[in-house]
Design an enzyme around this catalytic site. Structure first.
Site, PDB file in Angstrom:
ATOM      1  N   TRP A 129       0.825  -1.206   0.000  1.00 38.43           N
ATOM      2  CA  TRP A 129       0.000   0.000   0.000  1.00 38.43           C
ATOM      3  C   TRP A 129       0.859   1.256   0.000  1.00 38.43           C
ATOM      4  CZ3 TRP A 129      -2.218   1.333   5.493  1.00 38.43           C
ATOM      5  CH2 TRP A 129      -1.222   1.170   6.458  1.00 38.43           C
ATOM      6  N   ASP A 130       2.155   1.114  -0.315  1.00 36.00           N
ATOM      7  CA  ASP A 130       3.083   2.226  -0.107  1.00 36.00           C
ATOM      8  C   ASP A 130       2.839   3.420  -1.014  1.00 36.00           C
ATOM      9  OD1 ASP A 130       5.394   1.192   1.891  1.00 36.00           O
ATOM     10  OD2 ASP A 130       4.535  -0.429   0.729  1.00 36.00           O
ATOM     11  N   GLU A 170       0.330  -5.726  12.108  1.00 33.94           N
ATOM     12  CA  GLU A 170       0.491  -7.135  11.738  1.00 33.94           C
ATOM     13  C   GLU A 170       0.818  -8.033  12.926  1.00 33.94           C
ATOM     14  OE1 GLU A 170       3.372  -6.901   8.636  1.00 33.94           O
ATOM     15  OE2 GLU A 170       1.942  -6.120   7.169  1.00 33.94           O
ATOM     16  N   LYS A 192       2.471  -3.583  16.500  1.00 34.18           N
ATOM     17  CA  LYS A 192       3.723  -3.435  15.764  1.00 34.18           C
ATOM     18  C   LYS A 192       3.890  -2.010  15.261  1.00 34.18           C
ATOM     19  CE  LYS A 192       6.005  -4.936  11.492  1.00 34.18           C
ATOM     20  NZ  LYS A 192       5.877  -5.741  10.250  1.00 34.18           N
ATOM     21  N   GLN A 193       2.794  -1.422  14.794  1.00 31.70           N
ATOM     22  CA  GLN A 193       2.848  -0.115  14.154  1.00 31.70           C
ATOM     23  C   GLN A 193       1.497   0.570  14.298  1.00 31.70           C
ATOM     24  OE1 GLN A 193       3.445  -2.441  10.473  1.00 31.70           O
ATOM     25  NE2 GLN A 193       2.148  -0.917   9.486  1.00 31.70           N
TER      26      GLN A 193
END
Length: 776
Positions: free
Chosen positions: A333-334, A472, A592-593
């Site tokens: 998705w960058d 994730e 994680k993020q």
């Protein structure tokens, strides 16, 4: 690392332990071909990793994992065209490892796209000055140039030079991929024909032919395989020069570029001119030299991945650029983080990358149908075609066991694609592209969400179940028999946003095009009414005190306590560390993020508030502040994107914290080789995201349906800056500093543009300036 020139990044000492890190940082490319900046006399080993990659050059092969045959698609490390070395009087071939280094300088010239190494050393009792100059042409897709200069100091003798193309390399850049097959290329053929040394091979699985070749600027003798030798008499102080032209291609097997190339001086001049043209379109200046340096570095790598040359290849925007083997070169998705900056400078390049998605729309439709849904279900990770290529397993480096990977359930990728298509329309005003491509993607993603949302008659809500959000570390409920989470906030809100855009998108294209789309896609008034109903009834989870829940049940997970992990696993990747002791990151309130906070990175806070109000939920600035604090304490920032997202999300509510995170994100790759991560490829999404935070959040500039939105949140302690941008063919400049941001319409603009800012809407006429104070 030194920064004695505002356009150059320099390392002034040789450090074998960080060489792979530097090879990725200084990789050179043109959007089609990228070559890691390994020294030309190096071979794959503990200190160096030569890597040569073509955009979209994926191999495909089976692997046996836990009794399951899985198909792997992976960006292939192609034959290495760099090898170039020398020896003195039939001695050993030169390497830095066998020399005593007296002086060393490795420099990346960002303005001109050129790498230089200058080395003074003692080798076999003789002193030498070496110079290596290298660039990948920004004009000719598969062409690169490497030049070696050897200057004897205080001695004379015979020097033999050897130039070759190495066809024996494998994919070994990512340690955690070691259990997978590393051979991505078929057996290579190597020869020297008409003075050109070449290696011919094929990508496994696809059968695509690859050629890597060299042409020297001097006559040479053919050696074994793709190898050429020449000898020179050396005299003290007299340079010995050798230049090799390189071509790497999957389409030009006749090496037409190599045969037709002009002299090296012309190649270098046209290359520099092309870079200067690209830089002239960026318009980004910072008063602080270090900040300017870092922003240029980020922009440089962006342009090496998405350039005018990349328009000719059918590829997306990979998470690590085409710079390495991290994430196997897959497309995630960058572009979500790259497009806002790109669209306001090179909209045609962004358009081409959107077409990568549109060409795979039928594959997304087929995936949705196989899964029992309507519309288009895009894959979380894609590569050469539209199939899902997310690995089913990941190798845990700590436990040396396989772990199931269910991140393919990150269905929010569809909303990201719809968002990018909508942003293209808002930024460019291109209704033709919207009618021909963008609207169809938005409508089909909306159709998917409408079929994915499950009605719940108990409270007249719709649930979106069995998904994975941006975080994730959470892919299932503790002890659940099947993967997936329910009502992830980011997923659900972006699904609602997509449905809302689908309800209006046909109003922005010509009537005949809208009628054609309705007819071809079979969209009825009843279906759109259904979309409208769902967009008002999707469920969100909330914790106590009005905190927006990451997903339903997140607050019921265990807090991660100090001492949960044994000392030898502290500081390691959490999901691996917990699995190594027989536990799971699914059990804990630790991400994680950034996940929920992605909403406040992607959208202005008032737009999120409006969506939540549409859904019948009360949420205000105070609730946002509590939500930010809650997740900040529960996020590990193990993704390079995480601090970027938090910097954007906190810009309005906590500017000091936002700026700290922004400065950390600026240094994500250049701060030092703290892990193998950067050596596996630069973090392109994070680099694009930093530029996006600066423009959309700090300067507060983003397109809207009427024209331009101007709501700055510029940090007080960030240096004064200026940016230029283009919107709907009109040019603007913005300057920030001292608590205020000003926006100026270029005098050459043919028309005025409505600008929405705090206090109302202003019509910004050519040559006029307006200002806005900070929201924070």
């Amino acid at each position: 690392m030194t920064k004695d020139d505002p356009w150059k990044i320099t390392f002034d000492a040789y450090d074998p332990e960080t060489e792979e890190h530097r090879e990725a940082l200084f990789a050179l490319g043109n959007g089609v071909l990228v070559i890691r900046n390994a020294v030309p006399w190096s071979h794959e080993g503990s200190e160096h990793y030569p890597g040569t990659y073509l955009a979209g050059a994926y191999a495909r092969f089976p692997a046996e994992i836990e009794g399951e045959t899985v198909e792997v698609e992976s960006l292939a490390n192609l034959p290495n065209p760099l090898p170039l070395t020398f020896r003195i009087e039939d001695g050993a071939w030169f390497t830095l490892g066998t020399a005593e280094i007296i002086d060393y300088r490795h420099e990346l010239d960002l303005r001109n796209g050129i790498s230089r190494r200058e080395i003074t050393c003692e080798f076999q009792g003789r002193r030498l000055r070496l110079s290596v100059r290298h660039f990948v042409s920004m004009v000719r897709p598969g062409l690169a140039v490497l030049r070696l200069r050897v200057v004897p100091i205080g001695w004379s003798g015979r020097v033999e030079l050897r130039a070759s193309v190495d066809g024996t390399l494998e994919n070994r850049n990512v340690e955690r991929y070691e259990p997978y097959p590393s051979q991505h290329l078929a057996e290579a053929d190597a020869d020297v024909v008409d003075g050109i040394a070449r290696v011919l091979t094929r990508l496994r699985g696809s059968g695509t032919e690859i050629v890597a070749a060299q042409k020297l600027d001097q006559d040479a003798n053919a050696g074994s395989g793709a190898e050429q030798h020449l000898s020179r008499d050396a005299e003290s102080g007299v340079p010995i020069d050798l230049c090799k032209l390189i071509e790497v291609s999957a389409t030009d097997l006749d090496l037409d570029q190599l045969h037709a190339a002009p002299d090296v001086a012309t190649l270098e001049q046209e290359h520099q001119d092309a870079w200067h043209r690209l830089w002239s379109g960026i318009g980004l200046e910072a008063e602080d030299g270090e900040v300017a340096h870092l922003l240029r570095f980020h922009t440089f790598h962006l342009l090496q991945t998405v350039s005018p040359l990349s328009s000719a290849v059918d590829t997306g925007i990979p998470a690590r650029g085409w710079h390495g083997e991290g994430y196997r070169g897959h497309i995630f998705w960058d572009e979500l983080f790259v497009f806002p900056f790109l669209l306001t400078r090179f909209p045609d390049l962004a358009r081409e990358k959107l077409l990568y998605r549109w060409r795979r729309l039928d594959a997304a439709r087929e995936a949705a149908q196989r899964a029992g849904y309507r519309g288009a279900m895009f894959p979380w990770r894609s590569a050469s075609d539209g199939r899902e290529v997310t690995p089913h397993w990941q190798w845990n480096m700590l436990s040396k066991r396989w772990m199931r990977d269910d991140t393919h359930l990150a269905r929010h990728i569809g909303s990201a694609i719809a968002y990018n298509a909508w942003q293209h329309f808002l930024t460019t005003g291109d209704t033709e592209f919207l009618a021909d491509h963008g609207a169809e993607m938005i409508l089909e993603v909306a159709r998917f969400w409408a079929s994915k949302a499950e009605p719940n008659d108990r409270d007249d809500r719709y649930d979106i179940r069995g998904v994975v959000g941006p975080d994730e570390y959470h892919t299932a409920y503790p002890g659940a028999a099947s993967p997936g989470l329910d009502n992830n906030a980011y997923t659900n809100v972006t699904a609602v946003w997509t449905l809302c855009r689908a309800l209006e998108v046909l109003d922005h294209v010509p009537a005949d095009a809208a009628a054609s789309l309705r007819d071809r896609l079979g969209i009825t008034k009843d279906e759109m009414a259904h979309w409208d109903r769902i967009s008002r009834k999707v469920r969100l989870a909330f914790h106590g005190n009005g905190i927006l829940g990451q997903f339903e049940g997140f607050d019921r997970l265990e807090p991660l306590q100090s001492g949960t992990l044994p000392p030898h696993l502290e500081g390691h990747r959490l999901d691996w560390a917990l699995e190594a002791i027989g536990q799971s990151s699914n059990n804990y309130q630790m991400s994680k993020q950034a996940d929920t906070l992605m909403l406040f990175y992607l959208f202005p806070s008032e737009e999120v508030f409006s969506i939540l109000e549409r859904l019948g939920y009360a949420f205000d600035r105070s609730a946002l502040q509590r939500t930010c604090r809650y997740y900040f304490d529960r996020t590990m920032h193990r993704s390079s994107l995480s601090r970027v997202v938090y910097a954007g999300a906190l810009a309005e509510v906590d500017p000091e914290a936002s700026l700290d995170l922004f400065r950390t994100a600026l240094l994500t790759d250049l701060s030092g080789p703290k892990s193998q991560s950067v050596a596996e490829g630069i973090h392109l999404g994070a680099m694009g995201g930093v530029l996006d935070v600066l423009q959309r959040r700090y300067f507060g500039l983003s397109p809207n349906v009427d024209g331009l939105r101007f709501f700055p949140s510029y940090p007080a302690n960030l240096c004064p800056m200026r940016i230029d941008l283009e919107l709907r063919g009109l040019k603007f400049a913005a300057e920030a500093g001292h608590g205020e941001v000003s926006l100026t319409s270029h005098p050459s603009n043919p028309t005025a543009l409505p600008v929405t800012r705090p206090g109302g809407v202003s019509l910004l006429t050519p040559g006029e300036s307006i200002s806005a104070g900070n929201r924070n």
